[in-house]
Design an enzyme around this catalytic site. Sequence first.
Site, PDB file in Angstrom:
ATOM      1  N   SER A  96      40.828  38.438  50.444  1.00  0.00           N
ATOM      2  CA  SER A  96      40.746  39.786  49.777  1.00  0.00           C
ATOM      3  C   SER A  96      41.954  39.700  48.794  1.00  0.00           C
ATOM      4  O   SER A  96      42.401  39.034  48.178  1.00  0.00           O
ATOM      5  CB  SER A  96      40.293  40.933  50.480  1.00  0.00           C
ATOM      6  OG  SER A  96      39.681  41.806  50.003  1.00  0.00           O
ATOM      7  N   HIS A 105      31.951  40.822  53.061  1.00  0.00           N
ATOM      8  CA  HIS A 105      33.454  40.363  52.648  1.00  0.00           C
ATOM      9  C   HIS A 105      34.179  40.220  54.063  1.00  0.00           C
ATOM     10  O   HIS A 105      34.258  41.296  54.663  1.00  0.00           O
ATOM     11  CB  HIS A 105      33.598  41.725  51.888  1.00  0.00           C
ATOM     12  CG  HIS A 105      35.041  42.039  51.426  1.00  0.00           C
ATOM     13  ND1 HIS A 105      35.253  40.880  50.444  1.00  0.00           N
ATOM     14  CD2 HIS A 105      36.227  42.244  51.865  1.00  0.00           C
ATOM     15  CE1 HIS A 105      36.811  40.867  50.240  1.00  0.00           C
ATOM     16  NE2 HIS A 105      37.175  41.888  51.049  1.00  0.00           N
TER      17      HIS A 105
HETATM   18  C1  GCU Z   1      39.217  46.767  47.763  1.00  0.00           C
HETATM   19  C2  GCU Z   1      39.553  46.249  46.192  1.00  0.00           C
HETATM   20  C3  GCU Z   1      39.446  44.527  46.106  1.00  0.00           C
HETATM   21  C4  GCU Z   1      40.234  44.035  47.386  1.00  0.00           C
HETATM   22  C5  GCU Z   1      39.869  44.733  48.709  1.00  0.00           C
HETATM   23  C6  GCU Z   1      40.804  44.217  49.766  1.00  0.00           C
HETATM   24  O1  GCU Z   1      37.899  46.435  47.755  1.00  0.00           O
HETATM   25  O2  GCU Z   1      38.798  46.812  45.173  1.00  0.00           O
HETATM   26  O3  GCU Z   1      39.988  44.031  44.869  1.00  0.00           O
HETATM   27  O4  GCU Z   1      40.144  42.776  47.189  1.00  0.00           O
HETATM   28  O5  GCU Z   1      39.983  45.944  48.412  1.00  0.00           O
HETATM   29  O6  GCU Z   1      41.970  43.725  49.721  1.00  0.00           O
HETATM   30  O7  GCU Z   1      40.302  44.422  50.989  1.00  0.00           O
END
Ligand code: GCU
Length: 455
Positions: free
Chosen positions: A294, A436
């Site tokens: 992420s 995710h």
């Molecule tokens: C949010 C953000 C993402 C990121 C994510 C994370 O969803 O919008 O860009 O990758 O957090 O890091 O958990």
Amino acid sequence: MNIRKFELYLLPFLLLIVTLSILISCHDGRSVVDKKQGWQADEGLVDTLSNKNFSVNYFEDSIPLFELPDPLTVLKGSSVTDAETWNKTSRPAILQLFREFVYGIAPIGKPESMTFDVYDLKKDALAGLSTRKQVRINFSGKLEGPFMDILIYLPDNSESPVPLFLGLNFQGNHTINNDPEISITKSWLPNGRVGVVDNRTTEKARGIAASRWPVEEILKHGYGLATIYYGDIDPDFDDGFLNGVHGAFDQKGPRESNAWGSVSAWAWGLSRAMDYLQTDKDIDGTHIAVIGHSRLGKTSLWAGAQDDRFALVVSNCSGCGGAALSRRKYGETVGIINTSFPHWFCRNFKKYNNKEDELPVDQHMLIALMAPRPVYIASADRDLWADPHGEFLSAYYANPVYKLFGKKGIEVKGMPPLDTPVQDGYIGYHVRSGKHDLTLYDWNNYMDFADKHFR
Ligand code: GCU
């Protein structure tokens, strides 16, 4: 129809064909999609997400026409045709564009007064499976810090220096395993997470992120693991860049529009961890992979692009500002990310909110900066926010640069089907079932990929 009349019709017709074919070839977002075979977003999920927020696009058909900048012709004039010219001219120029317009410029290299302190060394940790080390890196050598703690597990029975995965974690080193001797960070954390009280984590959070860090499997596979709480480097909130390494290393006075944001600071921290890892005789400093999930996947890519001591780079569900192409404007966009997380990138990046076409780079060029080193990009089926398709396309459009080195990047006709990793070249990719997350399935693929390149 006489000949002249025929020519009169033919010319506009030919022009139309040429224009259409240019438009189609520019429409990189769709041209390599094999609709019959490759992964496609679940229609029900697309509808649900779209209905939740109409301003975010989840429809493949609504992606705007765009033309990707060509990494090989970035320096106007002619196309680069050999690896040497790429390394000497295009690569540094592209790196500089990312520094200037996306992530911001970090201080160069290891600070002179930085210190390492191995404050914990235990053989037979994890029921005899591992040697554990905990190392404090004090960035400026001052007692009050800032400093970060690296937690390292190495396979106990190894006779030679081991290859290792290095990655930042989200909630503190003690959350990655139940090992009672992992020290607890005193750095800032957001409230609302398990075990966090008054922005500090506690014993209660020990082991809560273990599913993302399958330490035992990694060790049994012959790899070491090193991890650091990312907030030790720079706390993840918009504090005006006063705390963490920004506070310690920024010059006084107004901040430049290309000054380093938090992603850049975290990536810089990974390079400082590398400074230590290279001195540790138990670790094979030539085979260190950097991994991140992420926002920390955005970070591992940026660290890998800048620091070629990372022999392999892994991006897990990194999305916007990571592996996903910005020009697709699918799921999270440049405008959205810069608004929700104004401290992640440099101020210049905000100029491209809703103006992605004007960016001098796109994220396939970030992947290309890893060449000729192996890089693996992974997405998750339910994670449309991160644009799985855009992540795949970045991998795909980095191919020509790997070719310059005589290396196979990712040779596919379109996006691979679900749960079908492609990892026979130097660019690996999979889209996994599920949300995710960073899972054992992901790790197993990363380790298999590393086996091919490290062993
Ligand atoms: C949010 C953000 C993402 C990121 C994510 C994370 O969803 O919008 O860009 O990758 O957090 O890091 O958990």
